[in-house]
Design an enzyme around this catalytic site. Structure first.
Site, short mmCIF file in Angstrom:
data_model
loop_
_atom_site.label_atom_id
_atom_site.label_comp_id
_atom_site.label_asym_id
_atom_site.label_seq_id
_atom_site.Cartn_x
_atom_site.Cartn_y
_atom_site.Cartn_z
N ARG A 107 0.81 -1.23 0.00
CA ARG A 107 0.00 0.00 0.00
C ARG A 107 0.83 1.27 0.00
NH1 ARG A 107 -2.94 -3.05 3.61
NH2 ARG A 107 -4.76 -4.01 2.65
N LYS A 129 3.71 11.83 -10.61
CA LYS A 129 2.93 10.91 -11.43
C LYS A 129 3.74 9.65 -11.69
CE LYS A 129 -0.09 13.84 -14.26
NZ LYS A 129 -0.42 14.18 -15.65
N GLU A 171 10.89 18.72 -23.75
CA GLU A 171 10.10 19.10 -22.56
C GLU A 171 10.55 20.46 -22.02
OE1 GLU A 171 7.42 17.30 -21.69
OE2 GLU A 171 7.82 15.16 -22.01
N LYS A 216 8.14 23.46 -13.53
CA LYS A 216 7.26 22.31 -13.28
C LYS A 216 6.82 22.29 -11.81
CE LYS A 216 5.89 17.70 -13.97
NZ LYS A 216 6.03 16.41 -14.63
N GLU A 226 -3.98 17.54 -10.88
CA GLU A 226 -4.41 17.88 -12.24
C GLU A 226 -5.90 18.15 -12.34
OE1 GLU A 226 -2.21 15.83 -15.41
OE2 GLU A 226 -4.05 15.94 -16.60
N ARG A 230 -2.54 22.24 -13.81
CA ARG A 230 -1.53 21.23 -14.18
C ARG A 230 -1.76 20.69 -15.59
NH1 ARG A 230 1.21 16.27 -10.63
NH2 ARG A 230 2.60 15.66 -12.32
N ASN A 234 0.25 19.14 -20.25
CA ASN A 234 -0.08 18.16 -21.29
C ASN A 234 0.03 18.74 -22.70
OD1 ASN A 234 -0.66 16.12 -19.43
ND2 ASN A 234 -2.74 16.91 -19.13
N HIS A 237 0.93 16.62 -25.72
CA HIS A 237 0.89 15.21 -25.31
C HIS A 237 -0.34 14.45 -25.78
CE1 HIS A 237 4.32 16.33 -22.95
NE2 HIS A 237 4.45 15.11 -22.45
N HIS A 241 1.14 11.53 -27.50
CA HIS A 241 0.96 10.15 -26.99
C HIS A 241 0.39 9.23 -28.07
CE1 HIS A 241 0.90 11.07 -22.38
NE2 HIS A 241 2.12 10.90 -22.84
N HIS A 253 9.76 9.30 -26.35
CA HIS A 253 8.68 10.13 -25.83
C HIS A 253 8.87 11.60 -26.24
CE1 HIS A 253 5.61 11.68 -23.15
NE2 HIS A 253 6.51 12.51 -22.64
N1 LIG Z 1 5.73 10.99 -14.69
C1 LIG Z 1 5.77 12.06 -15.44
O1 LIG Z 1 5.31 13.13 -15.05
C2 LIG Z 1 6.38 11.97 -16.80
C3 LIG Z 1 6.68 13.15 -17.50
C4 LIG Z 1 7.31 13.04 -18.74
C5 LIG Z 1 7.61 11.80 -19.26
N2 LIG Z 1 7.29 10.67 -18.55
C6 LIG Z 1 7.61 9.34 -19.07
O2 LIG Z 1 9.02 9.23 -19.19
C7 LIG Z 1 9.30 8.24 -20.19
C8 LIG Z 1 10.41 8.73 -21.09
O3 LIG Z 1 11.56 8.92 -20.31
P1 LIG Z 1 13.03 8.97 -20.98
O4 LIG Z 1 12.98 9.82 -22.17
O5 LIG Z 1 13.94 9.30 -19.89
O6 LIG Z 1 13.21 7.47 -21.54
P2 LIG Z 1 13.93 6.17 -20.97
O7 LIG Z 1 13.73 6.03 -19.52
O8 LIG Z 1 13.48 5.06 -21.85
O9 LIG Z 1 15.48 6.44 -21.24
C9 LIG Z 1 15.93 6.54 -22.58
C10 LIG Z 1 17.13 5.63 -22.83
O10 LIG Z 1 18.29 6.22 -22.23
C11 LIG Z 1 18.98 5.25 -21.46
N3 LIG Z 1 19.65 6.00 -20.39
C12 LIG Z 1 19.06 6.59 -19.32
N4 LIG Z 1 19.96 7.32 -18.64
C13 LIG Z 1 21.15 7.16 -19.27
C14 LIG Z 1 22.45 7.69 -19.04
N5 LIG Z 1 22.69 8.57 -18.06
N6 LIG Z 1 23.44 7.33 -19.90
C15 LIG Z 1 23.18 6.48 -20.94
N7 LIG Z 1 21.96 5.98 -21.22
C16 LIG Z 1 20.96 6.32 -20.39
C17 LIG Z 1 17.93 4.28 -21.01
O11 LIG Z 1 18.48 3.02 -20.73
C18 LIG Z 1 17.00 4.24 -22.24
O12 LIG Z 1 17.48 3.32 -23.17
C19 LIG Z 1 8.01 7.98 -20.92
O13 LIG Z 1 7.50 6.73 -20.51
C20 LIG Z 1 7.10 9.07 -20.44
O14 LIG Z 1 5.73 8.70 -20.45
C21 LIG Z 1 6.69 10.74 -17.34
ZN LIG Z 2 6.16 14.29 -21.57
#
Ligand SMILES: NC(=O)c1ccc[n+]([C@@H]2O[C@H](COP(=O)([O-])OP(=O)(O)OC[C@H]3O[C@@H](n4cnc5c(N)ncnc54)[C@H](O)[C@@H]3O)[C@@H](O)[C@H]2O)c1
Ligand SMILES: [Zn+2]
Length: 356
Positions: A107, A129, A171, A216, A226, A230, A234, A237, A241, A253
């Site tokens: 939980r 999130k 972003e 942010k 949201e 907030r 989006n 997005h 998405h 992304h």
């Molecule tokens: N929770 C939220 O508010 C929020 C906001 C924006 C995006 N997101 C989510 O985030 C995700 C995208 O995140 P991302 O772009 O970081 O992608 P990711 O986590 O897939 O990382 C991208 C790639 O980079 C590699 N990597 C990470 N750090 C590294 C480093 N320091 N050196 C070398 N390689 C490295 C990872 O292994 C991966 O292959 C999506 O799922 C999206 O929906 C969430």
């Molecule tokens: Zn995003």
């Protein structure tokens, strides 16, 4: 609490023990990040604390309920109790997934976010999130679970593939569009510095990270769940998405969001919400960061429109968009920060995006 300092990774153990002291600690990471930084992160806990590393394969396709249950089962098998802190070491995929594991494990146990991509540092790790994707769309199952702390070490960006770094810039540009024109202009100006060799270590990168985190946090601080403002986060997005899902996650992304921001700012002009020229400024900024602005030819516009209906931002029969009025100002202050748009307008805009 956001702790941002070059070298912060080597003090991770101290930061975690200060923010979320626990009997046991578990680091969740992916294979790529684990190989690069897992040992350093674990070593920072030197002393009596038990630290274990759980590793998943990298990539958005792993952000699923299956991975969530596999990680949860591993923790249950290792008999982690409620007195456990989860550390999410990785990009947004690891952050969302490990955050959701923490949100639901017994939980809810604390999570400390240790973002290692630019996108995760400035966006995904901030605001609480968490969640996973389903075949029907992204992030459709999840929870709000604010981190006990966010530990940001910009030095880890040096190992990022250039395409992943650029995706993070999307972003940052978004933050400028939705909240701060001067920040937008500064981002655009420093893009070549940030993307040049050594740019990840530059003071300009530190300022960009701090600036985006500030924007942010300010928005999330007014509306954690949201219900209103907030929603402006989006921007880009809803279409982004849909395009990301339809690409089978071939698009990162941030790349999908770049395409989505281009389309949604054109949509904002088409429906008369945005000042003329807004979309061109958005597109030029994204192009300068080497990001895609057109929908890949293999993706049909009708599928994009259909998938926006599956998006969780849907309300009743209309699709609501977060649209800019101008760079730095969003529309809809009197209508809950969302603008209802007819599918026909979206479809016509998408046809323009393909031609652009
Ligand atoms: N929770 C939220 O508010 C929020 C906001 C924006 C995006 N997101 C989510 O985030 C995700 C995208 O995140 P991302 O772009 O970081 O992608 P990711 O986590 O897939 O990382 C991208 C790639 O980079 C590699 N990597 C990470 N750090 C590294 C480093 N320091 N050196 C070398 N390689 C490295 C990872 O292994 C991966 O292959 C999506 O799922 C999206 O929906 C969430
Ligand atoms: Zn995003």
């Amino acid at each position: 609490v956001v702790l941002a300092a070059p070298g912060a990774l080597d003090a991770l153990g101290d930061h975690v023990r200060a923010a979320a002291p626990a009997y046991r600690y578990v680091i969740i990471t992916d294979e790529t990040v684990g190989a690069l930084y897992g040992q350093r992160a674990a070593a920072s806990f030197a002393g009596t604390d038990t630290v274990e590393i759980l590793t998943i394969p990298p990539g958005e396709s792993m952000k699923t309920r299956d991975t969530w249950s596999a990680l949860t089962d591993q923790m249950l098998a290792a008999q982690y109790g409620r007195d456990t802190t989860v550390i999410a070491l990785g990009g947004g995929v690891v952050g969302d997934l490990a955050g959701f594991v923490a949100a639901t494990y017994m939980r809810g146990v604390p999570v400390v976010q240790v973002p290692t991509t630019l996108l995760a540092m400035i966006d995904a790790a901030i605001g609480g999130k968490t969640g996973v994707d389903t075949p029907r769309g992204k992030n459709l199952v999840g929870a709000f679970h604010p981190p006990a702390a966010v530990v940001v070490d910009q030095m880890v960006l040096a190992s990022l593939p250039l395409a992943v770094l650029k995706a993070g810039m999307a972003e940052a540009i978004k933050h400028g569009v939705i909240a701060d024109e001067a920040y937008f202009d500064r981002c655009v100006a420093v893009i070549p510095t940030l993307l040049a060799p050594g740019g990840t270590h530059s003071p300009a990168m530190g300022r960009l990270i701090a600036g985006s985190i500030g924007i942010k946090e300010h928005i999330v601080g007014q509306d954690a769940r949201e219900g209103g403002v907030r929603k402006i986060l989006n921007f880009g997005h809803t279409i982004g998405h849909a395009v990301e899902t339809l690409s089978g996650y071939a698009l990162l992304h941030g790349e999908a969001v770049a395409i989505g921001m281009t389309a949604e700012s054109m949509l904002a002009e088409r429906v008369g919400v945005a000042a003329p020229g807004t979309a061109t400024r958005v597109r030029n900024a994204l192009t300068r960061a080497g990001l895609p602005v057109a929908i890949p030819s293999g993706i049909a516009p009708s599928d994009v429109v259909a998938l926006t209906h599956g998006d969780k931002k849907r309300r009743g029969a209309t699709i609501e968009y977060a649209l800019p009025r101008a760079i730095g100002t969003m529309a809809g202050a009197d209508s809950g920060w969302a603008v209802a748009v007819d599918d026909k307008m979206v479809r016509a805009t998408l046809d323009d995006v393909y031609r652009s």
